[in-house]
Design an enzyme around this catalytic site. Structure first.
Site, PDB file in Angstrom:
ATOM      1  N   GLY A   8     -47.102  41.386  -7.052  1.00 53.47           N
ATOM      2  CA  GLY A   8     -47.505  40.254  -7.877  1.00 53.47           C
ATOM      3  C   GLY A   8     -48.294  40.739  -9.067  1.00 53.47           C
ATOM      4  N   GLY A  52     -55.013  38.634 -13.247  1.00 50.09           N
ATOM      5  CA  GLY A  52     -55.663  38.814 -14.537  1.00 50.09           C
ATOM      6  C   GLY A  52     -55.927  40.269 -14.869  1.00 50.09           C
ATOM      7  N   PHE A  53     -56.107  41.111 -13.834  1.00 48.90           N
ATOM      8  CA  PHE A  53     -56.368  42.532 -14.047  1.00 48.90           C
ATOM      9  C   PHE A  53     -55.084  43.270 -14.422  1.00 48.90           C
ATOM     10  CE2 PHE A  53     -56.995  46.919 -12.661  1.00 48.90           C
ATOM     11  CZ  PHE A  53     -58.287  47.192 -13.089  1.00 48.90           C
ATOM     12  N   GLY A  54     -53.994  42.917 -13.765  1.00 49.45           N
ATOM     13  CA  GLY A  54     -52.731  43.596 -14.011  1.00 49.45           C
ATOM     14  C   GLY A  54     -51.829  43.500 -12.789  1.00 49.45           C
ATOM     15  N   VAL A  93     -49.808  44.398  -9.251  1.00 50.19           N
ATOM     16  CA  VAL A  93     -50.196  44.977  -7.965  1.00 50.19           C
ATOM     17  C   VAL A  93     -48.932  45.458  -7.263  1.00 50.19           C
ATOM     18  CG1 VAL A  93     -51.373  44.588  -5.772  1.00 50.19           C
ATOM     19  CG2 VAL A  93     -52.123  43.368  -7.815  1.00 50.19           C
ATOM     20  N   LYS A 150     -53.643  48.272  -7.522  1.00 52.35           N
ATOM     21  CA  LYS A 150     -53.867  47.338  -8.633  1.00 52.35           C
ATOM     22  C   LYS A 150     -54.056  48.143  -9.913  1.00 52.35           C
ATOM     23  CE  LYS A 150     -57.544  44.522  -8.644  1.00 52.35           C
ATOM     24  NZ  LYS A 150     -58.377  43.334  -8.386  1.00 52.35           N
ATOM     25  N   ASP A 195     -65.533  34.029  -8.932  1.00 50.04           N
ATOM     26  CA  ASP A 195     -64.111  33.672  -9.080  1.00 50.04           C
ATOM     27  C   ASP A 195     -63.463  33.424  -7.717  1.00 50.04           C
ATOM     28  OD1 ASP A 195     -61.904  33.050 -10.584  1.00 50.04           O
ATOM     29  OD2 ASP A 195     -61.185  35.114 -10.721  1.00 50.04           O
TER      30      ASP A 195
END
Length: 825
Positions: A520, A523-525, A527, A541, A638
């Site tokens: 998937g 927001g980080f990038g 995975v 990740k 979050d």
């Protein structure tokens, strides 16, 4: 005259038969063609019939498929299992976009299917096939296998020939069998038959509360380990497919016999074969007839054998772990080695034949390795406890490695060889000594080969090392790795157990970040799933170039998670920094994130109420640890469903600490000019004034609780009156004494109403508008685990009043000096 009258009477009779509403004499229906209760459609060969039916001793009506030509009336599929119709006003049809709708009492929709893909401007038609599969397809297409929707993708309690049991890794469809609630009640029952893809895939029957009920050993190329060899079989063939696109079990009939597999309401899996002579189903196989099929009856390293007394025994070289319990026939504690394993001491392998292979959820496999290579891979890894060939055909091929205790062993004839790691002092078998001799020779050859190779590669290696050192010295920021922690935490860096993993290892583990391994993207990038050389599965990740996050968020997450240890927090295994690459390596959690189940109509029924309540309590304990019990008070900032990951037993683990902030021991609140987080979960004081505290996380948790109960997202939620948000709707129902109506319909048969009402009450306490009114997480954990009186909640934030048309925070005036832009993640 009499002849004319007779002919007229015959003509009228024929017309009445032709237009009789009892049967639609076709196997296909067009879009928006309505089929009423009392009408049916029949497959072309008249093998199956579809329409409304009532189980024995019941007046409820269900849409189902049953045998027609033989075994008449035996139901094999039910659509509205948990939503029966109480009268005969039901109808069904296929809509213009390819969905199957069941309605009653006019236009009230009782149940609807979900299309696997939405296709515009199609000519959908539905057809009942002679396989028992009810399909919706494009009438304009010539591809007879390209279905918009098919009942075979959503099995009930019956597996028909040609139907797959397993997972489609591309579409995400899980094809599981679910038992009826009772003999005459088609609603979802206690047992699920499914393919588990943790480690090497295998088939389980799971009882209520994720209790493992029965396990079929791993597929060995011919059959499931532990089942008798039925080959050659003139009646049916079986296959088990494992590839990057799907994992499934399927049987195909090779004769005119009528056969099916059924998960019974009592948890037994039976193979039923129709006998024309007697006119009844014959039970060909029943999994519950063998008590050794019960999962883990004898514990780790204990083997089950019905021919012995007691039934459970320890394998040679092992002894009961808890002798007193073992002697009282409580074998669940299992066995342990008489001499513990020690990698520094010579060890070998004991060959066991005639044993059902142990649970493969903690295993690693390779389809191309030889048995010798498999032995070396296990020998070189101290965590490896056993190995075997993956496939028994053509003399054996492939490699299967086990890590940890060997669970669920059963004595079984015609099973393949299993090699169990043992201390050399316990090895006495000649075959084992021969294995040791063979390994010694192999080691000698390898030693000579490696010595020559080292001489030849020496110069290249030195040159390579010098090049890498020079490159590291010149690359900006490379020296920061995580040794830069000294600048922010000079007194505590020594306590951080940070495992640096090289980029080359990460690339190898993820097959060069293959799209097939992608789990998937957040927001980080992106995975990715990966497997390290020791067989450990990982989640990788990778910071995306387009991400709004960067080094600070990466750095923040490593620092936070490295110092946090709790069963409800995701575990960070390591990190990687290489030039511009920023990569985090986590434990792999096979069930992915909570939102994939919670907000998906086809999967939400898997989250029965006891499991949802356990997940809510687990999240609460994780947040409490962050706020109070960890060495450093952490505000997550979050919390949301997509940041709650689920392990193999559906235990929740909080993830994504990129936005987390640390508080001092006596610090109560903080302020920021950059508000970050996710719409729908952010507290009003944080969204408007930029003030955050532990009560900000409490608010997010409260939103998550109400989402867990309702199965609806807070963000974008709109009630039928067009005004209420999810919080407002829950508040109105609470004030009207009808808060249980907030509950998702799929929880109706598994819930305890008082627990649901109390959980909603706690959720409303957490989302109160003013931060001081909200409880602490320690109070929340206590309220969720006890039965004491609860204080009445006050009006929630973002509540729409009677005169308002847009949801607004009900707090006071806005501090314009701190108005910020909310980052959407």
């Amino acid at each position: 005259m009499d002849g004319l009258f007779t002919n007229l009477l015959i003509f009228i009779t024929v017309l009445l038969q032709l237009f009789s509403p009892s049967v639609v004499a076709v196997d296909t229906i067009a879009a928006n063609q309505v089929i009423k209760d009392g009408e049916t459609i029949v497959s072309a060969g008249e093998m199956y019939e579809m329409g409304f039916f009532s189980p024995d001793n019941s007046n409820d009506r269900y849409l189902g498929i049953w045998y027609k030509k033989m075994a008449t009336g035996t139901v094999v599929w039910v659509a509205n299992r948990d939503l029966p119709i109480s009268n005969t006003s039901g109808t069904f049809k296929v809509t213009g976009d390819g969905r199957l709708l069941i309605s009653c009492c006019g236009d009230s929709v009782i149940w609807s299917s979900s299309s696997s893909a939405f296709v515009r401007y199609i000519n959908p038609v539905a057809q009942l096939l002679d396989t028992g599969n009810f399909v919706v397809k494009d009438g304009n297409s010539t591809d007879e296998t390209n279905f918009i929707w098919q009942s075979f993708d959503y099995p009930g309690d019956t597996l028909l020939p040609g139907m797959k049991l397993g997972k489609d890794l591309v579409t995400g469809i899980n094809r599981n069998l679910t038992s009826w609630k009772s003999r005459n009640d088609p609603s979802v029952g206690r047992y699920v038959n499914y393919v588990d893809t943790n480690g090497y895939p295998q088939v389980f029957i799971r009882g209520q509360g994720l209790h493992k009920h029965i396990r079929y050993g791993p597929w060995n190329g011919v059959r499931f380990s532990g089942l008798p060899n039925e080959m050659p079989n003139p009646i049916y063939s079986v296959d088990f497919v494992v590839n990057r696109k799907e994992v499934y079990y399927k049987s195909e009939l090779k004769s005119s016999a009528v056969q099916m597999m059924r998960l019974m309401w009592d948890g037994s899996m039976v193979i039923l074969r129709w006998n024309n002579r007697s006119g009844e189903w014959i039970v060909f196989s029943n999994s519950l007839l063998d008590m050794c099929n019960g999962y883990g009856l004898c514990g780790p390293y204990g083997s089950c054998d019905l021919s012995k007394t007691p039934t459970c025994t320890c394998m040679d070289g092992f002894e009961p772990k808890h002798p007193d319990e073992w002697n009282m026939a409580d074998w669940s504690g299992g066995c342990q080695l008489k001499v513990p394993l020690d990698c520094d001491v010579k060890e070998g392998f004991w060959k066991i034949r005639g044993m059902k292979f142990p649970d493969t959820r903690k295993s690693w496999y390779n389809k191309s390795m030889t048995l010798g290579e498999c032995e070396m891979a296990c020998r070189n890894n101290c965590s490896c406890t056993a190995y075997a060939n993956l496939d028994i055909r053509r003399g054996g091929s492939g490699c299967l490695l086990w890590f940890g205790g060997l669970m669920d062993l059963k004595v079984c004839e015609e099973s393949q060889d299993l090699y169990v790691r043992m201390p050399a002092s316990l090895l006495k078998d000649d075959g084992l000594m021969a294995s040791q001799s063979r390994i010694t020779k192999m080691m000698l050859v390898l030693t000579i080969t490696l010595s020559i190779s080292l001489v030849l590669l020496g110069i290249s290696l030195v040159a390579y090392v010098r090049y890498k050192k020079k490159k590291r010295a010149n690359a900006r920021g490379r020296g920061r790795r995580i040794h830069a922690l000294d600048k922010k935490y000079p007194d505590e860096n020594d306590d951080l157990e940070l495992n640096f993993i090289s980029l080359s290892k990460v690339v190898k583990a993820t097959n060069n970040f293959s799209i097939d391994n992608k789990l998937g993207e957040g927001g980080f990038g992106p995975v990715y799933k990966g497997v390290l050389e020791n067989g450990q599965e990982i989640a990788v990740k990778k910071l995306s170039e387009t991400s709004q996050q960067g080094y600070e968020e990466f750095y923040n997450e490593v620092v936070c998670v490295a110092r946090l240890q709790h069963r409800n927090l995701v575990k960070l295994l390591g990190y990687c920094m290489d030039e511009d690459e920023r990569i985090l390596i986590y434990e792999y959690l096979p069930n992915k994130s909570l939102d994939l189940y919670l907000f998906d109509e086809t999967k939400s029924s898997m989250l029965e109420w006891p499991l949802r309540l356990d997940i809510i309590r687990g999240i609460a304990k994780g947040v409490l640890y962050l706020h109070q019990d960890s060495r450093h008070r952490i505000i997550h900032r979050d919390l949301k469903a997509s940041n709650i990951l689920l392990d193999g037993d559906m235990n929740p683990k909080i993830s994504d600490f990129g936005l987390a902030r640390e508080f001092g021991g006596d610090q109560i609140t903080d302020k920021t000019k950059k508000v970050v987080g996710t719409y729908g979960y952010i507290s009003p004081e944080y969204a408007i004034h930029g003030r955050f505290s532990v009560k900000s996380d409490v608010f997010s948790f409260g939103v998550l609780v109400l989402e867990m109960v309702s199965g609806k997202k807070n963000r974008g939620y709109s009630h039928e009156d067009g005004n209420d948000s999810l919080l407002g709707h829950a508040w109105r129902l609470y004030r009207e004494g009808k808060c249980v109506e907030l509950m998702s319909p799929c929880l109706r048969n598994s819930c305890i109403v008082s627990e649901v009402e109390r959980t909603i009450h706690v959720g409303l306490l957490c989302v109160q508008n003013l931060a001081p009114d909200r409880p602490t997480m320690s109070s929340v954990v206590r309220m969720l685990s006890s039965e004491g009186a609860l204080p009445p909640p006050k009006q929630p934030a973002f509540f729409v009043g009677e005169s308002s048309t847009n949801p607004q925070p009900s707090s006071g005036g806005i501090d314009k000096a701190t108005i910020t832009i909310l980052d959407v993640r």
